[in-house]
Design an enzyme around this catalytic site. Sequence first.
Site, PDB file in Angstrom:
ATOM      1  N   SER A 238       0.850  -1.280   0.114  1.00 47.24           N
ATOM      2  CA  SER A 238       0.045  -0.022  -0.215  1.00 47.24           C
ATOM      3  C   SER A 238       0.572   1.251  -0.032  1.00 47.24           C
ATOM      4  O   SER A 238       1.898   1.473  -0.896  1.00 47.24           O
ATOM      5  CB  SER A 238      -0.953  -0.063   0.896  1.00 47.24           C
ATOM      6  OG  SER A 238      -1.921   0.797   1.118  1.00 47.24           O
TER       7      SER A 238
ATOM      8  N   ASP B 169      -9.020  -5.161  -6.000  1.00 48.70           N
ATOM      9  CA  ASP B 169      -8.432  -3.974  -5.182  1.00 48.70           C
ATOM     10  C   ASP B 169      -8.968  -2.765  -6.136  1.00 48.70           C
ATOM     11  O   ASP B 169      -8.436  -2.622  -7.224  1.00 48.70           O
ATOM     12  CB  ASP B 169      -7.171  -3.838  -4.767  1.00 48.70           C
ATOM     13  CG  ASP B 169      -6.675  -2.725  -4.169  1.00 48.70           C
ATOM     14  OD1 ASP B 169      -7.251  -1.777  -3.741  1.00 48.70           O
ATOM     15  OD2 ASP B 169      -5.341  -2.370  -4.177  1.00 48.70           O
TER      16      ASP B 169
ATOM     17  N   HIS C 214      -7.143  -5.294  -1.410  1.00 42.38           N
ATOM     18  CA  HIS C 214      -6.158  -4.347  -0.632  1.00 42.38           C
ATOM     19  C   HIS C 214      -6.111  -4.744   0.844  1.00 42.38           C
ATOM     20  O   HIS C 214      -6.804  -4.306   1.688  1.00 42.38           O
ATOM     21  CB  HIS C 214      -6.577  -2.916  -0.882  1.00 42.38           C
ATOM     22  CG  HIS C 214      -5.705  -1.899  -0.588  1.00 42.38           C
ATOM     23  ND1 HIS C 214      -4.757  -1.495  -1.778  1.00 42.38           N
ATOM     24  CD2 HIS C 214      -5.128  -1.442   0.390  1.00 42.38           C
ATOM     25  CE1 HIS C 214      -3.724  -0.660  -1.386  1.00 42.38           C
ATOM     26  NE2 HIS C 214      -4.046  -0.493   0.231  1.00 42.38           N
TER      27      HIS C 214
END
Length: 450
Positions: A163, A374, A427
């Site tokens: 991320s 995601d 995610h």
Amino acid sequence: MQEASSFCKSYLKFVFIILLLCFFKPVVSFFKVKSLPGFDGPLPFKLETGYVGVDENEDVQYFYYFVESERNPTEDPLVLWLTGGPGCSAFSGLAFEIGDSSAVSSIIFLDAPVGTGFSYSKTFRGSEIGARKYSNRVCDFIKKWLGSHPKFIKNPLYIAGDSYSGLVVPIITRKLSIGPKLGDQQHMNLKGYLLGNPITDVHFDFNSRVPFAHRMALISDELYQSAKRNCKGEYVNVDPKNRKCVKILQAISKCTDKIEHSHILEPKCTQTSRALNNMNGVRRYMLQKDTGFLLAPPDFPHLDCRNYNSLICNIWTNNVSVQKALHGWKGEPRAWIRCNKSLNYVHDVQSTLSYHSYLGARSYRALIYSGDHDMVVPYLGTLSWIKALNFSVVEPWRPWFVEQVVAGYIRKYSNHLTFATVKGGGHTAPLYRPRECFAMFERWISGEYL
């Protein structure tokens, strides 16, 4: 006279050493954790926790969890893992993401930047942070950690994260690629880096959300074509005078607002991190009581919500006996938050494309992977910025397998860069597909066919 002078010099040197020992604490303090509250019996793996002081005056105290490889720690790779956010504790990586990877590698899970997890600053100035200062401090950390753990200096070293860490891992890797020495003739054995669902470049990452929504049938063909025509591919920094584009994006938002962007197939749940930042009374209760720490407030996520694990994680880690067992805070227990949204953070880096280009040109190994469901950092944006690097494709798009089942798709590029999707992942991918991600990690870090 000469003997007296020599004695005085020796005496002063002795006094100086004693003063240093008295007034300056060790740079690194670490502890072996053999058991944890809630787990019956000794831990089935080797866990070490500790603090490393960084910055000139060691104002910043970085907390880490170190899990030694279960296979061959003297030769297996050493991985430094940074969880995203910024502000999410590395405990997330240990408990929910890549903890199983210690079967084939030793892993340092670092609470960074400062203010994350158990890491803290002794001064307000030390709490000020941005991606560049964050990167410098992590480089300082790994140098000092290896200095206190010399048996790992020769192990292959990889820098990893997910991320938001996509904006710091390439910077850290580049800094380490040009030094520093750990002592006479001793260098880190840096081999490469890996990133999951990484934020890399604001233009590529966030502008890919609209095309992703179209591919996933969240918006119609007509709406998407109209957006392309009137917004010209720019869906983030939109000129408010472009009223047609603004209106179309509002229509797209109506279609996607109720979708869980972390994984578009899962229910949209309470924002746990935001709620936990405000639950001061509950945190005080959990810090003061050793019992009843699994009692969840009724207005938090239901059991069928993915982020319910954040709630349980916060409750467990705020238990006094847990904090003592982990040796967190260096003393008096304090409130712990899995993802701290109140950091004194400056977003001073918008793109790390140049760092990927630099590292690729020097043939450092890189694995970039994305959960294909995601919508926070869609795989389409990741593919776009990789294309912008102008690396040649050396192995075309193909499926990869786990137990003869398609686990995702892969494409290999020149300069030792590999991109992989994780089918059904969100995610971040290991949260949703831990078995497949472990297989991917094990094969890649061992240099096997993925």
